[in-house]
Design an enzyme around this catalytic site. Structure first.
Site, PDB file in Angstrom:
ATOM      1  N   ASP A   1     -55.814  42.079 -37.219  1.00 18.04           N
ATOM      2  CA  ASP A   1     -54.957  40.984 -36.780  1.00 18.04           C
ATOM      3  C   ASP A   1     -55.133  39.856 -37.794  1.00 18.04           C
ATOM      4  O   ASP A   1     -56.082  39.853 -38.585  1.00 18.04           O
ATOM      5  CB  ASP A   1     -55.394  40.547 -35.380  1.00 18.04           C
ATOM      6  CG  ASP A   1     -54.705  39.286 -34.914  1.00 18.04           C
ATOM      7  OD1 ASP A   1     -53.466  39.216 -35.014  1.00 18.04           O
ATOM      8  OD2 ASP A   1     -55.411  38.365 -34.473  1.00 18.04           O
ATOM      9  N   PHE A   2     -54.239  38.874 -37.760  1.00 18.96           N
ATOM     10  CA  PHE A   2     -54.359  37.768 -38.723  1.00 18.96           C
ATOM     11  C   PHE A   2     -54.797  36.475 -38.044  1.00 18.96           C
ATOM     12  O   PHE A   2     -55.958  36.087 -38.136  1.00 18.96           O
ATOM     13  CB  PHE A   2     -53.046  37.577 -39.489  1.00 18.96           C
ATOM     14  CG  PHE A   2     -53.198  36.638 -40.657  1.00 18.96           C
ATOM     15  CD1 PHE A   2     -53.792  37.077 -41.827  1.00 18.96           C
ATOM     16  CD2 PHE A   2     -52.779  35.325 -40.577  1.00 18.96           C
ATOM     17  CE1 PHE A   2     -53.974  36.214 -42.905  1.00 18.96           C
ATOM     18  CE2 PHE A   2     -52.944  34.453 -41.637  1.00 18.96           C
ATOM     19  CZ  PHE A   2     -53.538  34.897 -42.806  1.00 18.96           C
ATOM     20  N   ASP A   3     -53.896  35.799 -37.338  1.00 16.64           N
ATOM     21  CA  ASP A   3     -54.261  34.536 -36.678  1.00 16.64           C
ATOM     22  C   ASP A   3     -55.386  34.766 -35.680  1.00 16.64           C
ATOM     23  O   ASP A   3     -55.286  35.608 -34.793  1.00 16.64           O
ATOM     24  CB  ASP A   3     -53.060  33.936 -35.931  1.00 16.64           C
ATOM     25  CG  ASP A   3     -51.972  33.425 -36.870  1.00 16.64           C
ATOM     26  OD1 ASP A   3     -52.308  32.986 -37.974  1.00 16.64           O
ATOM     27  OD2 ASP A   3     -50.795  33.467 -36.486  1.00 16.64           O
TER      28      ASP A   3
ATOM     29  N   THR B   1     -49.645  41.743 -37.566  1.00 17.70           N
ATOM     30  CA  THR B   1     -49.644  40.431 -36.945  1.00 17.70           C
ATOM     31  C   THR B   1     -48.282  40.060 -36.378  1.00 17.70           C
ATOM     32  O   THR B   1     -47.246  40.340 -36.989  1.00 17.70           O
ATOM     33  CB  THR B   1     -50.077  39.346 -37.954  1.00 17.70           C
ATOM     34  OG1 THR B   1     -49.973  38.053 -37.339  1.00 17.70           O
ATOM     35  CG2 THR B   1     -49.229  39.362 -39.218  1.00 17.70           C
ATOM     36  N   GLY B   2     -48.318  39.436 -35.220  1.00 17.09           N
ATOM     37  CA  GLY B   2     -47.101  38.847 -34.672  1.00 17.09           C
ATOM     38  C   GLY B   2     -46.735  37.564 -35.383  1.00 17.09           C
ATOM     39  O   GLY B   2     -45.677  36.997 -35.142  1.00 17.09           O
TER      40      GLY B   2
ATOM     41  N   ARG C   1     -41.916  29.852 -28.774  1.00 20.03           N
ATOM     42  CA  ARG C   1     -42.463  29.062 -29.878  1.00 20.03           C
ATOM     43  C   ARG C   1     -41.456  28.930 -31.021  1.00 20.03           C
ATOM     44  O   ARG C   1     -41.305  27.850 -31.609  1.00 20.03           O
ATOM     45  CB  ARG C   1     -43.772  29.691 -30.369  1.00 20.03           C
ATOM     46  CG  ARG C   1     -44.927  29.470 -29.420  1.00 20.03           C
ATOM     47  CD  ARG C   1     -46.186  30.181 -29.864  1.00 20.03           C
ATOM     48  NE  ARG C   1     -46.118  31.606 -29.587  1.00 20.03           N
ATOM     49  CZ  ARG C   1     -46.998  32.493 -30.022  1.00 20.03           C
ATOM     50  NH1 ARG C   1     -47.998  32.104 -30.796  1.00 20.03           N
ATOM     51  NH2 ARG C   1     -46.885  33.758 -29.703  1.00 20.03           N
TER      52      ARG C   1
ATOM     53  N   LYS D   1     -48.580  46.953 -31.519  1.00 17.27           N
ATOM     54  CA  LYS D   1     -49.437  47.281 -32.651  1.00 17.27           C
ATOM     55  C   LYS D   1     -50.001  48.697 -32.599  1.00 17.27           C
ATOM     56  O   LYS D   1     -50.448  49.212 -33.623  1.00 17.27           O
ATOM     57  CB  LYS D   1     -50.577  46.255 -32.746  1.00 17.27           C
ATOM     58  CG  LYS D   1     -50.086  44.852 -33.086  1.00 17.27           C
ATOM     59  CD  LYS D   1     -51.240  43.888 -33.321  1.00 17.27           C
ATOM     60  CE  LYS D   1     -50.744  42.491 -33.627  1.00 17.27           C
ATOM     61  NZ  LYS D   1     -51.856  41.563 -33.959  1.00 17.27           N
TER      62      LYS D   1
ATOM     63  N   ASP E   1     -58.299  39.815 -31.669  1.00 20.22           N
ATOM     64  CA  ASP E   1     -58.900  38.864 -30.732  1.00 20.22           C
ATOM     65  C   ASP E   1     -58.069  38.584 -29.490  1.00 20.22           C
ATOM     66  O   ASP E   1     -58.594  38.131 -28.481  1.00 20.22           O
ATOM     67  CB  ASP E   1     -59.172  37.526 -31.438  1.00 20.22           C
ATOM     68  CG  ASP E   1     -57.893  36.750 -31.718  1.00 20.22           C
ATOM     69  OD1 ASP E   1     -56.933  37.353 -32.274  1.00 20.22           O
ATOM     70  OD2 ASP E   1     -57.831  35.565 -31.386  1.00 20.22           O
TER      71      ASP E   1
ATOM     72  N   ASN F   1     -52.141  40.536 -27.589  1.00 21.18           N
ATOM     73  CA  ASN F   1     -51.201  41.400 -28.304  1.00 21.18           C
ATOM     74  C   ASN F   1     -51.909  42.394 -29.221  1.00 21.18           C
ATOM     75  O   ASN F   1     -51.272  43.285 -29.779  1.00 21.18           O
ATOM     76  CB  ASN F   1     -50.180  40.567 -29.095  1.00 21.18           C
ATOM     77  CG  ASN F   1     -50.789  39.830 -30.271  1.00 21.18           C
ATOM     78  OD1 ASN F   1     -51.888  39.269 -30.157  1.00 21.18           O
ATOM     79  ND2 ASN F   1     -50.093  39.802 -31.380  1.00 21.18           N
ATOM     80  N   ASP F   2     -53.235  42.254 -29.358  1.00 24.21           N
ATOM     81  CA  ASP F   2     -54.020  43.242 -30.099  1.00 24.21           C
ATOM     82  C   ASP F   2     -54.481  44.400 -29.213  1.00 24.21           C
ATOM     83  O   ASP F   2     -54.950  45.426 -29.729  1.00 24.21           O
ATOM     84  CB  ASP F   2     -55.260  42.590 -30.724  1.00 24.21           C
ATOM     85  CG  ASP F   2     -54.899  41.510 -31.720  1.00 24.21           C
ATOM     86  OD1 ASP F   2     -53.995  41.748 -32.544  1.00 24.21           O
ATOM     87  OD2 ASP F   2     -55.508  40.425 -31.672  1.00 24.21           O
TER      88      ASP F   2
ATOM     89  N   GLU G   1     -53.728  28.746 -37.154  1.00 27.08           N
ATOM     90  CA  GLU G   1     -52.732  29.247 -36.220  1.00 27.08           C
ATOM     91  C   GLU G   1     -51.369  28.853 -36.775  1.00 27.08           C
ATOM     92  O   GLU G   1     -50.976  27.696 -36.732  1.00 27.08           O
ATOM     93  CB  GLU G   1     -52.954  28.670 -34.822  1.00 27.08           C
ATOM     94  CG  GLU G   1     -51.907  29.061 -33.802  1.00 27.08           C
ATOM     95  CD  GLU G   1     -51.767  30.561 -33.631  1.00 27.08           C
ATOM     96  OE1 GLU G   1     -50.636  31.062 -33.806  1.00 27.08           O
ATOM     97  OE2 GLU G   1     -52.769  31.229 -33.336  1.00 27.08           O
TER      98      GLU G   1
END
Length: 212
Positions: free
Chosen positions: A7-9, A95-96, A52, A141, A164, A167-168, A16
């Site tokens: 994941d990224f963020d 990543t989303g 968002r 994912k 984390d 969505n992961d 973020e």
């Protein structure tokens, strides 16, 4: 061969992206609240992402680019990616978040991964449209991880997923090794291992043979 999907963020980066973008539209607090609810699995991820993105409608393209330039990798993340690449592992970011921010952070550190699967914020007439597009809005994912593993000839049992937030969960649940990076409470039960720093993650991957 091992495939390591990050994941990224919140994982590779403690930035973020949506909040950085939101600060330039004076909606950062609303962004952070929506993000937190999504990461704790209180609202659906697709719904949260669209909410968002809608808050960013009208943000100037140059302001968006400046926000992406603020995205940074965690200390030790670039070194770990390089080490995995040198060891012959396939590295991926699922990543989303948004492709331009991921690419900016990687380029700044002079590091690359084999695959980036991410979303995009479309631009029209020089500003964000308030929409979002990409494979990880409704798509999940686990499918992305399975597709990458198949393309690389890697069994899912040989994959590592690191994340984390809620969505992961899909990729954590199907990966051979599920690693929570300081995971949210709703996510931790799905993790085989939990780490809180890149140093800990490096040690774990070394123990698992991903760096050999």
């Amino acid at each position: 061969m091992t495939l390591v999907a990050f994941d990224f963020d919140g994982t590779l980066s403690d930035s973020e992206m949506t909040v950085l973008l939101g600060e330039r539209r004076s909606v950062a607090d609303e962004m952070a609240e929506i993000t937190e609810r999504a990461m704790n699995d209180e609202i659906g991820y697709a719904e949260s992402l669209r909410e968002r993105a809608a808050l960013l409608e009208g943000l100037d393209e140059a302001e968006a680019a400046a926000a992406y330039d603020e995205v940074e990798l965690r200390p030790g993340a670039a070194a770990l990616i390089r080490e995995l690449n040198d060891a012959g592992a396939t590295t991926a970011i699922l990543t989303g978040g948004f492709e331009r921010g991921v690419e900016a952070a990687l380029e700044r550190e002079g590091v690359a991964v084999d695959h980036i699967v991410s979303n995009r914020l479309p631009i029209a007439s020089g500003s964000l449209t308030g929409e979002v597009e990409g494979p990880l809005i409704e798509g999940t994912k686990d499918d992305a991880l399975a597709d990458l593993a198949s393309a690389r000839g890697v069994d899912l049992d040989e994959t590592v997923a690191v994340g984390d937030g809620a969505n992961d969960l899909p990729m954590l649940e199907v990966a051979g090794l599920a690693v929570g990076f300081d995971p949210k409470p709703a996510v931790e039960p799905a993790c085989d291992e939990v780490v809180t720093s890149m140093g800990e993650l490096r040690g774990l991957l070394a123990d698992e043979g991903a760096l050999n």
